[in-house]
Structure formats: C-alpha cells, structure tokens
Design an enzyme around this catalytic site. Sequence first.
Site, PDB file in Angstrom:
ATOM      1  N   ASP A 127       0.810  -1.220   0.000  1.00  0.00           N
ATOM      2  CA  ASP A 127       0.000   0.000   0.000  1.00  0.00           C
ATOM      3  C   ASP A 127       0.841   1.268   0.000  1.00  0.00           C
ATOM      4  OD1 ASP A 127      -2.431  -1.188  -0.232  1.00  0.00           O
ATOM      5  OD2 ASP A 127      -2.932  -1.114   1.898  1.00  0.00           O
ATOM      6  N   SER A 179      -4.660  -7.892  10.888  1.00  0.00           N
ATOM      7  CA  SER A 179      -4.571  -6.715  10.034  1.00  0.00           C
ATOM      8  C   SER A 179      -5.645  -6.866   8.959  1.00  0.00           C
ATOM      9  CB  SER A 179      -3.185  -6.629   9.380  1.00  0.00           C
ATOM     10  OG  SER A 179      -3.139  -5.549   8.472  1.00  0.00           O
TER      11      SER A 179
END
Length: 408
Positions: A127, A179
């Site tokens: 990301d 996560s």
Amino acid sequence: MDKNKIKKVVLAYSGGLDTSIIIPWLKENYNNCEVIAVSGNVGQADELEGLEEKAIKTGASKLYIEDLTDTFVDDFIIPTVKAGAKYEEYMLGTSFARPIIAKRLVEIALEEKADAICHGCTGKGNDQVRFELAIKAFAPDMPIIAPWREWNIKSRDEEIEYAESHNIPLKINRETNYSKDKNLWHLSHEGMDLEDAGNEPLYEKEGFLEMGVSPLQAPDEPTYITLDFEQGVPVAFNDEKMSAKEIILKLNEVGGANGIGLLDIIENRLVGMKCRGVYETPGGAILYFAHNYLETMCLDKMTAHKKEELSVTFADLVYNGQWFTPLREALSAFVDKTQECVTGKVKLKLYKGNIIKAGVWSEYSLYSEEIATFGEDEVYDQKDSAGFINLFGLPIKVQAQLNQKLKK
C-alpha cells in the site's frame, strides 16, 4: 525533508490501529503540526461510525469523510472486472481502492495548502507504493511522511502499547489483532495465526468472517440468481435494473449467505516477499464468474485469448499501484473495445461455496448450436476437415520426412 517547515499535514485516516496513533505521533515529532484527517469512504460501512469524534479527540483539527463509493465502483472496480484482471487469484480489493483515496487526499491537501501528506502503510507492504505513486501522479513535489519508515515502533503489539499510553480508544485487542482492510468489494485478513502457513483459517469461528459464512454453515438448498450485462457492465440483478454498486451489494449479501468468495493464498508482494492472506469477496467472485461466462459466448477466440493474456498485465499494474499510467489507460481502452458485444443474461446456482453455471443467453452469441451439434446438420460438411488437417499438419509432416531422410 525539513521538519521545521511542516506546519500542516493531511493524513489518510481510517481510524484503525496505525492511523489512530499516527495523529499524536505527528504532533510529537513534527513540531505540534496541524493534522487534517481524511477518510475515503469506499464502502467500509460501520468502520466510519464515530470516526470524526475519535479523530478530533486524538488531536486532528478536522476530519473529511469523502463518499467515493460510486466512483470507486464505476471507474475502478468495473473496469478491472471487464478486464478479467486477477493477481494470483486475488480480486484486487485493496489494490484498486488505494489510488482513488490517494487522489482525493491530494485534492484536499492542495485545497488546504498542506505542507505534506501522511499515510500509515508499513514498509513491508504494497500500500505504501500504491499511495505514493498516486500522490506523485497528481502532486509530484508533495512531501510524503510514512511513520513506519521513521519511528521506533516495530510491531502491532508495540502500537497497541503506544495507543494505551496515549489513551487512544481501539476496537481491537491483542487477541483479535488481525490486520484487516474492508471496503464494499472485499475484506482481507492478515497476521496472527495466519502467518503460519500450516494453520487452517478459522472460518467457522464466530466473528472471523464478516461478509458471509463458511461453506459448512451455508444453506443446504441452492440459490439461483440471474445477472444482466450491457457491454460488460452489470445492469440488472434477478431482472431488476440496478446500478453496478447496488448489484455488488446484493451479490455480497446472497454470495456471503452461501459461503461464496473465500480465498486463502500465499501471494507475491511487490516489495519482494511472500505473504499469506485470507480474503472475503462474495459479490466480486460472482461478478467475475458471471462476466467470464458471458464472454465465452460473445468473444471470438483470438480476442478472448489476447484479452486473457493482457489481463495479467492489467492485474500487475493494479496490484503495483500503477493505475494512473498511460499503459493502464491504453489497456482499458482495449478492454472497452472487446466489451462492445458482451451483452446478455447469465443464470447461476450458488451452493455451499460453489458457483455453478445454470444458463447463458445473448443476442451477440457466437455459439451456434446448429454448427456444434452432434446430430445431423445442413451447415457443416465434415469432409472439409480432411483438407484442413493436411494443411495444418503440413509443417509436422515435412519435419518428419526430413528426420526419416537423415536417419538413412
């Protein structure tokens, strides 16, 4: 980067563990700078509840909550589905959500005359690349702050300790500390017990799955659905006209109830390591399946094969954060051309995690029952195939004759 010049920072804010502690960390490490939080709504639903109050209490001066859902679906999800693009089976749920959020971050940062943009991505993940490439596409000279590349925190446990010491409320604890990334397309799970590739995902454990159920818990009777497409775009669910976003939400509901769309993979991250993730993509799995099913009827062989080949390139671009590039735009133009006749209806049977073909119809069908039949027909002369085989096999015959000659 001269920290003394950083007076105002725009932060990509989700309210999760990383971004929750980043607000006080920025103020501690960047001269008590003003922090403007921005949350891009891409369909994470309940995760947005109470976000403004939390951001302000944590130290942000304001919070923007930007509804990006329609653009997310129409300009990112649907073009990717039309391309048939998957990255190692992964349906790119996080990947194509980052560019749209980052683009809006830049717009707000420029409006607010911010000195920098900050994100909470780790130095191990994909990301960070997706955010920063999109930022560079629209604000090439904008400074970017990535705390995970600066601070001394080394684990999620240490993040929780930091949050507790700063009285930052969290919705997780050390026992539920996966996560996760959630939007209207998917939910990802990483970390904890999943880091051991020998551990089976806890699909049947209450609270693990959020978008559906395990196939073992799905109904004992199948569910039939129909989807209509126009030029590759879904336009109706069970004969009811809807927007693409509404159709995806309906498919999430019916797909989740039938245990559809669970994926457990060890994927190759852009930064060079392998990682293990479990994804829930119930509506997406159905949409990809239905679209491909219709294409088998409407696309000619050469186009279908070239499109399948280029879908790998398209998926790589999306996964690697290269959405705002000339090549991705060129590939989308090619895909749109291939979709001109991908119009029709698909019927599917959903049963305990399985998507089963139950019928397909199109006025643009290249499938001819009359030609393909094993019964008697008037349109295909089977004697023609002999000449075709002789010509098609001529190189093989010539090579074989030469081999025989050389052996003598």
